[in-house]
Design a protein around this motif. Structure first.
Motif, PDB file in Angstrom:
ATOM      1  N   ASP A  34      24.680 -50.112  25.915  1.00 13.58           N
ATOM      2  CA  ASP A  34      23.991 -49.025  26.608  1.00 13.58           C
ATOM      3  C   ASP A  34      24.976 -47.870  26.772  1.00 13.58           C
ATOM      4  N   GLU A  84      23.650 -48.012  20.571  1.00 10.96           N
ATOM      5  CA  GLU A  84      22.419 -48.739  20.897  1.00 10.96           C
ATOM      6  C   GLU A  84      22.119 -49.801  19.858  1.00 10.96           C
ATOM      7  N   LYS A  85      22.362 -49.433  18.594  1.00 12.92           N
ATOM      8  CA  LYS A  85      22.106 -50.377  17.517  1.00 12.92           C
ATOM      9  C   LYS A  85      22.974 -51.620  17.679  1.00 12.92           C
ATOM     10  N   VAL A  97      25.332 -42.230  20.012  1.00 10.32           N
ATOM     11  CA  VAL A  97      24.463 -42.941  20.940  1.00 10.32           C
ATOM     12  C   VAL A  97      23.639 -43.982  20.188  1.00 10.32           C
ATOM     13  N   GLN A  98      23.113 -43.561  19.047  1.00  9.84           N
ATOM     14  CA  GLN A  98      22.264 -44.488  18.298  1.00  9.84           C
ATOM     15  C   GLN A  98      23.077 -45.644  17.739  1.00  9.84           C
TER      16      GLN A  98
END
Ligand SMILES: Nc1ncnc2c1ncn2[C@@H]1O[C@H](COP(=O)(O)OP(=O)(O)OP(=O)(O)O)[C@@H](O)[C@H]1O
Ligand SMILES: Nc1ncnc2c1ncn2[C@@H]1O[C@H](COP(=O)(O)OP(=O)(O)OP(=O)(O)O)[C@@H](O)[C@H]1O
Ligand SMILES: [Mg+2]
Ligand SMILES: [Mg+2]
Lengths: 255, 302, 258, 260, 258
Positions: free
Chosen positions: B136, B131-132, B127-128
């Protein structure tokens, strides 16, 4: 002697109320933590909240879709093959051994194969429902069709009913009580299995909600999902009872 | 004689497998205390068993001890660490097909990504990472649960565009070829801790000596795991029923996770993981790793 | 014409035991003929009807219709079973209209005809009852109406008036005779009433005690159309009844099962 | 030829062979490690049974299943019969059962663990719930369909309600109950496996799920074969019992009706 | 004594419709009395028997035995049903011995008595048959034997000889009379045969067409023990038969269901 069959079905609520009361009592007794068994009130409030949310409802819808499609296919297969096995030698020779061999295989264990062949989406889950639910319906149909009083069939044959239509016109209605019993079992199994499938590889559906909740120890959400499926069971039971009364209105056991 | 009920999993708890299959090597086991082994499918059932007091110790992950504390109010003590990642060890990674148009994380937009389990530990770095790269995770990609074992096939058959690979499946997939690493957990979250050993805190508080004896044997078992690879392969094969030849492709080799001979829990690394879980929304609040530390009752105890 | 040739029927009872129900029956049912079958309880009358109907395969011998062997049931032979065998899922009207509907008649005319027949058997007003709501005699009448409805050329009737009171029975006997005379059906009629047999039949077949054999075939030489009131005063009629009753009585008192 | 085909087990054996061949072909066409060929799976069998622990595991599962089955027979059968004969019990139980049965037992495991631990008791409970479902509903249906006048004549002989239940309803409903048992055997095997899915100490699930986790698909399918064979054997034993118990029932499988 | 007081029975048919089966029946069955009930098919004879047996609860009115209201079935009243209702899982012998076994009689004497009764109804040799292997008349005889076996004080017989041939029927009528005369039972006997009713009964009750009402009660003043051969020549007997037949015939031709 003959007990009056006029007993209000409403008394069926009684044991449910007792269970809920026992639940609440237990939750308040301190023997269990709030996390093991949350209080009824909290669960109900959360249920209402969830039922108002379109996202949750769409999960319910997905589960219902799989449940009904799977059950319906199982119904057609089970009744169709059961009739074939009961009414024709070839059918019996082919279907009965296949059923004996495939029936007892635990279908959950085949789920990985279903995923490989059908993917993660609806179809593998529906396939699992069909594989599990068709068998009881088939056996019940077989039993029902085999115990049809032969003179009923003789009368129909003598009235010029073609052999091809005997099944639909006599055996099916005469076996209806047994078939409906099979359906009841098949329906419950469908409920369980659709959940199970959604729990094993879960991307959506009520089973997914349950798994997510259970993995992150959100007990309240877990119970919401469980109650949702219980309610589903109640609704299905009601519909099935109605169907039964309609289909069996002439049978002595339904008076 | 006291009994510890221990929950275990496969595939990566070699120290425990040694204790199960070579009990004679552990003089205290069987004489001073006994272990009742219960196998589980996943770490959250172990946590639920903790809550129900159905087992005393068992396999955990940083995520499930964190969630267990927050949501289930189960206090646990981390006593040892089984496998984890180091900069030189194997790291769980996402792969695509060789000929896939996906060259970087950004290309994942609109694609289907396989994950072992939605909301599992390695889900957070994914997820990170997304996002990075400006994606989304909720709307730009579709996550599909595949589990680890069927993941390789899901990638090859195109049911997911990128899938997650873990050992031993990664070794098998690499041997076969045709897949390409897209990014690994270490790219986002270095020193990821995968598998811990934890006990119910109340159990540790009541039976500190017993738990210490268990830790002592665990530590000595890990020594044997690392010292005697051929025997370890046999032990693991006995437990998992995987042929030695398959295990030999990765187990305790350069392309395997890291193991610490003392099984010492890396509390700072765990803290950093817990923080990242909170940040990724997998946990609803911040948790201090100190709550899982029970004095000096943790490996190594010699 | 239906030719029954050396028909025997043997049932397996339990392990390896055999029970002879019918033994070497030969009989011709000519077109338009009315034959009654009389015989003690358990002598094989129903079994014989089943064989002619094609429901049960005889152990040996053959049954031919116009020279072709019977291989199964057909709408040319309409049975009325001793046990009625009504369809529990159909109403009285549905039961009676069933045969016609099966033969492709549209609902409206089929039901109209069914109502006619129900009126004949005295059951107007019971169209929407289910079988479980009927008395024994009413079920029997529905079964008769159901078979008559599709107008089979041959009727195979197994004690069709057995559960009826004398009055209803007489009325239905007369109705059956009228239908038979008008449509020239062939009828194979099982009954326990010697009067009924003589009143209705061209020939009366008397079977022996189990295992059933043909004991005697009596030609009933009485004028047609027959009127009950006249017949009762006819000494020939009375003589037939007395003779046949004597034949039946004249059987060994108790016989063991085979 | 026909006689050979009719010998017990021969047709089932033929079907087994047919299925194996179909599987073999499908697996070869599909060519995927997740779907090994029948030959590969069969070849795995001796390897599994080389370990005596495997036999022990399977027997242990079977033991739990049989206990669960017996409990279901003793508990669900009577409840079903009562529901079929007493409108009161029927009205009371029906909604309750429909609420309880659809709940997936796997999801209830945390609560079950709370009361029964992770040992045999909770697994037997799960098997019991699975098996009792068909037993209960088939007994229910069978009891309902008992001809009223048989009960009347029994009452006139002086039987009280309990005696009628035992001596009339039970035998009259027996064919239907036995159909429930047959489905019950299948459900028993399925739940025997699923009960070992989440937590286990011994059992066939050990071998199956471990292999699944390790992606040892040959072993997975070999275990499926083993369980399938178990099912067939149980089913055959059951069929023999059934045939003895319901000799009297009006079956249409005799020669005359078979022709129709 | 059994006192039937103003008994009526109404069935619900379909939604909200009601069907009157019996209307205001009052009748006393004295101890040791033999009463026959005659009436057109569907008039409520079986229903009346069910009510006296305690199997069905009447809609209104009451039935009392020796002053106590009937609340359910009991071994004092033994029914023989029109549909036989044999236990299919028991052999013929098992069916007949069942009532006695039920009342605590040991196997050997119970079976001995069962064999006696089977011999009486002419079914020796069929002890090990199952119901599905019997003919209609044989089933009926087993049903009679089953009820007689446990020797109830009151017999409630619903056309017990309906499926029998004349010969067997006569024999069983005589046997029934013998048992009745010896044990002084009370009998409520439904039949369609006026001769049978007159031959057997102390009183004959004639019911009207549906809904059944009592049309007439005829005292049969004939000497006992009755011997068929003598009776047939007795003009009083013949007069009874003719009178009662006239009563039954004298009913409106067709009536609609309520
Ligand atoms: N369960 C029921 N529901 C509705 N009507 C019923 C039911 N049982 C009986 N009846 C009706 O009650 C009436 C009397 O039936 P009953 O069986 O007592 O007649 P019966 O005199 O015995 O006739 P039969 O001589 O033909 O046997 C019939 O009109 C029948 O339709
Ligand atoms: N399925 C069967 N198995 C064994 N024996 C049977 C079977 N069906 C009939 N029978 C025997 O065959 C004989 C003739 O039976 P059937 O029903 O034809 O008699 P029936 O003449 O119609 O008698 P009833 O007048 O009593 O109806 C009887 O002795 C019966 O026991
Ligand atoms: Mg007959
Ligand atoms: Mg009647």
């Amino acid at each position: 002697m003959k007990p009056a069959r006029r007993i209000s079905p409403l008394i069926g609520i009684l044991p449910l109320v007792l269970i809920l009361a026992a639940w609440q009592g237990l939750a308040m007794s301190g023997r269990v933590t709030e996390n093991q068994l949350p209080s009824l009130y909290v669960v109900v409030m959360r249920l209402l909240e969830q039922l108002a949310s379109p996202a949750y409802l769409s999960d319910v819808g997905i589960t219902l879709f799989r449940l009904f499609v799977g059950f319906f296919i199982a119904l057609v297969l089970g009744v169709g093959l059961g009739m074939a096995a009961a009414r024709s030698r070839v059918g019996a020779a082919v279907v009965v051994p296949i059923v004996r061999v495939l029936g007892p295989i635990p279908k959950v264990a085949l789920y990985p194969a279903f995923i490989l062949l059908l993917g993660f989406d609806h179809s593998s889950k529906i396939a699992l429902v069909v594989a599990d639910a068709a068998f009881p319906i088939l056996l019940a149909t077989l039993h029902g069709a085999r115990s049809v009083e032969s003179k009923l069939i003789w009368s129909a044959l003598a009235a010029g009913t073609p052999r091809s239509r005997i099944v639909t016109s006599v055996v099916l209605p005469a076996a209806m009580p047994s078939i409906l019993t099979g359906c009841r079992i098949g329906l419950v199994i469908s409920c369980v299995v659709v959940f199970l499938a959604e729990m094993i590889t879960s991307t959506d559906g009520l089973g997914h909600q349950l798994v997510i909740a259970s993995r992150s120890f959100l007990t309240v959400d877990m119970f919401v999902a469980l109650i949702a499926i219980s309610l589903l069971g109640l609704v299905l039971n009601f519909l099935l009872g109605r169907a039964r009364r309609f289909f069996l209105r002439g049978f002595p056991e339904e008076s | 004689q006291q009994v510890i009920r221990v929950g275990w999993l496969i595939p990566a708890e070699e120290a425990k497998y040694w204790m199960m299959k070579r009990p004679a090597e552990f003089p205290q086991l069987g004489s001073k205390y006994k272990i009742e082994w219960v196998q589980f499918q996943g770490t959250s059932p172990v946590m639920q068993a903790f809550a129900a007091k159905a087992v005393d110790c068992g396999t955990q992950t940083p995520l499930s001890v964190g969630q267990g504390l927050i949501e289930a109010k189960v206090q646990t003590s981390i006593i040892a660490q089984h496998v984890f990642e180091t900069p030189t060890s194997f790291s769980v990674y996402w792969a695509v097909k060789d000929d896939s148009p996906i060259k970087s994380v950004k290309d994942l937009k609109g694609k289907r990504i396989g994950v072992s389990v939605l909301g599992a530990g390695v889900y957070a770095p994914l997820v990170q990472m997304l996002e990075k790269n400006g994606l989304d995770p909720k709307t730009d990609v579709k996550m599909i649960e595949t589990g680890f074992a069927p993941s390789e096939d899901a990638i090859r058959s195109g049911r997911v565009d990128a899938g997650v690979l873990n050992q031993p499946f990664a070794a098998r997939a690499e041997a076969k070829g045709g897949l390409r690493k897209l990014f690994s957990v270490a790219d986002q979250q270095p020193n990821f801790v995968h598998i811990l050993e934890a006990c119910r805190k109340d159990f540790v508080d009541q039976n500190p000596e017993l738990v210490k004896a268990y830790i002592r044997d665990l530590t000595s078992a890990m020594g044997k795991v690392l010292a005697n690879r051929p025997e370890t392969l046999k032990v693991v094969s006995e437990v998992t029923k995987a042929p030695v030849s398959v295990l030999d492709t990765y187990l305790l080799k350069g392309n395997d996770f890291a193991r610490d001979p003392g099984m010492a829990p890396n509390f700072p690394a765990i803290q950093s993981l817990l923080d990242s879980f909170t940040q990724a929304g997998l946990m609803s609040q911040k948790v201090d790793v100190a709550s899982f530390r029970n004095g000096d009752i943790h490996a190594p105890i010699k | 014409m239906i030719a029954i040739k050396h028909v025997s029927q043997v049932f397996a009872v339990g392990k390896g035991e055999r029970h002879v129900a019918l033994s070497d029956i030969s009989l011709d049912l000519r077109d338009g003929e009315f034959i009654s079958i009389l015989g003690p309880s358990g002598c094989g009358k129903s079994t014989l009807l089943y064989i002619v109907g094609g429901f049960v395969k005889q152990t040996s011998g053959s049954v031919e219709i116009d020279g072709r062997p019977v291989t199964g049931p057909g709408p040319d032979r309409g049975p009325v079973f001793q046990e009625f065998a009504l369809y529990p899922w159909k109403t009285v009207l549905g039961n009676v209209a069933y045969g016609l509907r099966q033969q492709g008649v549209a609902r409206a005319p089929a039901e109209a005809r069914a109502r006619e027949l129900l009126a004949m058997v005295g059951l107007s007003g019971y169209e929407n009852f289910y079988a479980k709501q009927l008395s024994g005699g009413m079920k029997q009448r529905v079964a008769i109406a159901r078979t008559l409805a599709y107008n089979p050329a041959v009727l195979l009737m197994d004690e069709p008036f057995g559960a009826l009171d004398a009055h209803t029975r007489n009325r239905l006997q007369n109705d059956l005779l009228k239908i038979w005379e008008r449509d020239r059906k062939s009828v194979l009629f099982v009954t326990h009433s010697v009067e009924e047999a003589v009143y209705l039949s061209d020939r009366v077949v008397v079977l022996t005690k189990s295992p059933g054999r043909i004991k005697e075939i009596v030609d009933i030489d009485l004028p047609r159309p027959r009127v009950r009131a006249e017949l009762l005063l006819n000494p020939r009629y009375q003589q037939y009844v007395i003779d046949i009753e004597a034949m039946i009585d004249n059987q060994p008192e108790q016989e063991e099962a085979a | 030829m026909n006689k050979v085909l009719r010998a017990p087990g021969v047709s089932a054996l033929l079907v087994c062979l047919g299925l194996l061949v179909a599987w073999e072909l499908a697996a070869r066409l599909y060519d995927n490690p997740g779907l090994p060929t029948a030959a590969q799976a069969l070849a795995e069998l001796p390897r599994i049974f080389a370990d005596p622990q495997a036999t022990f595991d399977i027997l242990d599962s079977l033991r739990r299943m049989l206990i669960g089955f017996a409990l279901a027979l003793v508990v669900a059968g009577p409840i079903g019969l009562l529901m079929g004969r007493s409108p009161m019990v029927e009205a009371l139980m029906n909604p309750l059962l429909m609420v309880v049965y659809p709940i997936p037992k796997a999801a209830l495991m945390p609560l079950i663990m709370l009361w029964l631990g992770v040992g045999d008791a909770s697994k037997i409970l799960v098997v019991f719930l699975g098996v009792s479902l068909p037993l209960l509903y088939h007994s229910y249906q069978g009891a309902r369909a008992v001809e009223e006048k048989m009960l009347w004549s029994a009452a006139a002989m002086g039987m009280n309600g309990a005696q009628r239940m035992f001596r009339i309803v039970l035998p009259a409903a027996l064919p239907e109950i036995l159909t429930g048992c047959r489905t019950g055997i299948v459900m028993g095997l399925i739940t025997m496996i699923t009960s070992e899915m989440i937590a286990r100490q011994t059992g066939a699930g050990n071998i199956l799920f471990n292999a699944m986790d390790m992606a040892q698909y040959e072993t997975v399918y070999a275990m499926i074969i083993v369980i399938g064979v178990l099912g067939i054997v149980l089913d055959m034993c059951f069929e023999a019992v059934r045939a003895r118990l319901t000799r009297w029932a009006d079956r249409q499988t005799d020669a005359t009706a078979g022709a129709l």
